[in-house]
Design a protein around this motif. Structure first.
Motif, PDB file in Angstrom:
ATOM      1  N   LEU A  25      -6.581   6.616  -2.297  1.00  0.00           N
ATOM      2  CA  LEU A  25      -5.481   6.182  -1.435  1.00  0.00           C
ATOM      3  C   LEU A  25      -5.372   7.076  -0.204  1.00  0.00           C
ATOM      4  O   LEU A  25      -5.072   6.588   0.900  1.00  0.00           O
TER       5      LEU A  25
ATOM      6  N   PHE B  46       0.832  -1.209   0.000  1.00  0.00           N
ATOM      7  CA  PHE B  46       0.000   0.000   0.000  1.00  0.00           C
ATOM      8  C   PHE B  46       0.864   1.255   0.000  1.00  0.00           C
ATOM      9  O   PHE B  46       0.578   2.225  -0.726  1.00  0.00           O
TER      10      PHE B  46
ATOM     11  N   SER C  65       2.205   2.015  -3.395  1.00  0.00           N
ATOM     12  CA  SER C  65       1.166   2.583  -4.258  1.00  0.00           C
ATOM     13  C   SER C  65       0.891   4.041  -3.899  1.00  0.00           C
ATOM     14  O   SER C  65       0.708   4.885  -4.788  1.00  0.00           O
ATOM     15  N   PHE C  66       0.874   4.333  -2.586  1.00  0.00           N
ATOM     16  CA  PHE C  66       0.608   5.694  -2.132  1.00  0.00           C
ATOM     17  C   PHE C  66       1.740   6.627  -2.560  1.00  0.00           C
ATOM     18  O   PHE C  66       1.500   7.767  -2.985  1.00  0.00           O
TER      19      PHE C  66
ATOM     20  N   SER D 121      -5.688   5.717   3.537  1.00  0.00           N
ATOM     21  CA  SER D 121      -4.629   5.937   4.529  1.00  0.00           C
ATOM     22  C   SER D 121      -5.189   6.568   5.799  1.00  0.00           C
ATOM     23  O   SER D 121      -4.733   6.264   6.904  1.00  0.00           O
TER      24      SER D 121
END
Length: 262
Positions: free
Chosen positions: A157, A144, A147-148, A161
């Protein structure tokens, strides 16, 4: 053979019986000690938590009950059943109170960090928040995070988060505390104060250790471990210190009021 005294015997029975009941009926969900900030917090938990232990293994309750069995009977014979039982509850409740206060300030730091992140969400701030307050979680979220970092302005995203950061805070709020360790450390402190030069023979230690040094070592270790706050350390070290601190205070009070120990 140990000459088990009445209160010690009853405490052993209750703790062991509740350990097995907890495994079947999940008593900890209601009776474990919760944070001030948890909706599950109840004042009676300062007493009930002392009689519950981690159900993941028998080691937690076994180690506490072994300490009670070794050091408790002598103190009960010296003080009598009523005073010993008062001491047990006083130190156990005191341990819970100190733990709650320390836990409140620790959670306040996480809450402040969460507020900062929610105001300015970005990949680096997310990494900083997780690495500071949830290292165990941070290591499992590499996909993750990658990707962020690749799409720092992606609203989906960012929203995800935010929810993950909130979950970290709530997870810490919901962590319960169980165990008689605070009271047991209080008993250990009392033994060290009343019989400081008694030599103890311990497993894996090839020489005797005086009780005052043994108690001092455990106190310093709990203090160090409490501030170290190592990842995956599920031991409430400040509760141990709380038991020792309240034992010290009570023994000093009893001594100043000239009430006999023995």
């Amino acid at each position: 053979m140990f000459q088990i005294t009445p209160v010690v015997r009853n405490l052993l029975i209750v703790n062991i019986a509740l350990f097995f009941l907890d495994r079947s009926f999940d008593l900890s969900s209601t009776f474990a000690l919760r944070s001030f900030l948890s909706p599950e917090y109840r004042p009676f938990q300062y007493v009930s938590y002392m009689f519950l232990h981690s159900t993941s293994s028998f080691g937690h309750v076994l180690s506490n009950m072994f300490g009670l069995l070794i050091f408790g009977p002598l103190l009960e014979r010296i003080w009598g059943p009523k005073r010993f039982l008062f001491f047990y509850f006083f130190t156990g409740i005191g341990a819970g109170l100190l733990f709650s206060v320390i836990n409140y300030f620790e959670l306040a730091q996480i809450r402040d960090g969460l507020a900062v992140y929610l105001d300015h969400p970005n990949p680096q701030a997310f990494i900083d928040f997780l690495s500071s307050h949830a290292e165990f979680y941070y290591k499992s979220q590499s996909a993750f995070i990658n990707s962020f970092e690749a799409s720092p302005t992606n609203p989906q995203l960012i929203a995800q988060s935010r929810e993950m950061a909130k979950a970290v805070y709530q997870f810490n709020v919901d962590i319960p505390m169980v165990g008689a360790s605070g009271a047991i450390y209080g008993i250990l402190m009392a033994f060290g104060m009343l019989f400081p030069n008694t030599e103890l023979f311990l497993l894996f230690v090839p020489f005797p250790i005086k009780a005052k040094y043994f108690v001092g070592f455990y106190g310093l270790y709990s203090l160090y471990s409490g501030f170290q706050n190592a990842p995956n350390d599920n031991v409430a070290h400040f509760a141990h210190l709380g038991g020792m601190l309240f034992a010290f205070i009570l023994l000093k009070y009893w001594n100043s009021s000239r009430q006999k120990f023995f």
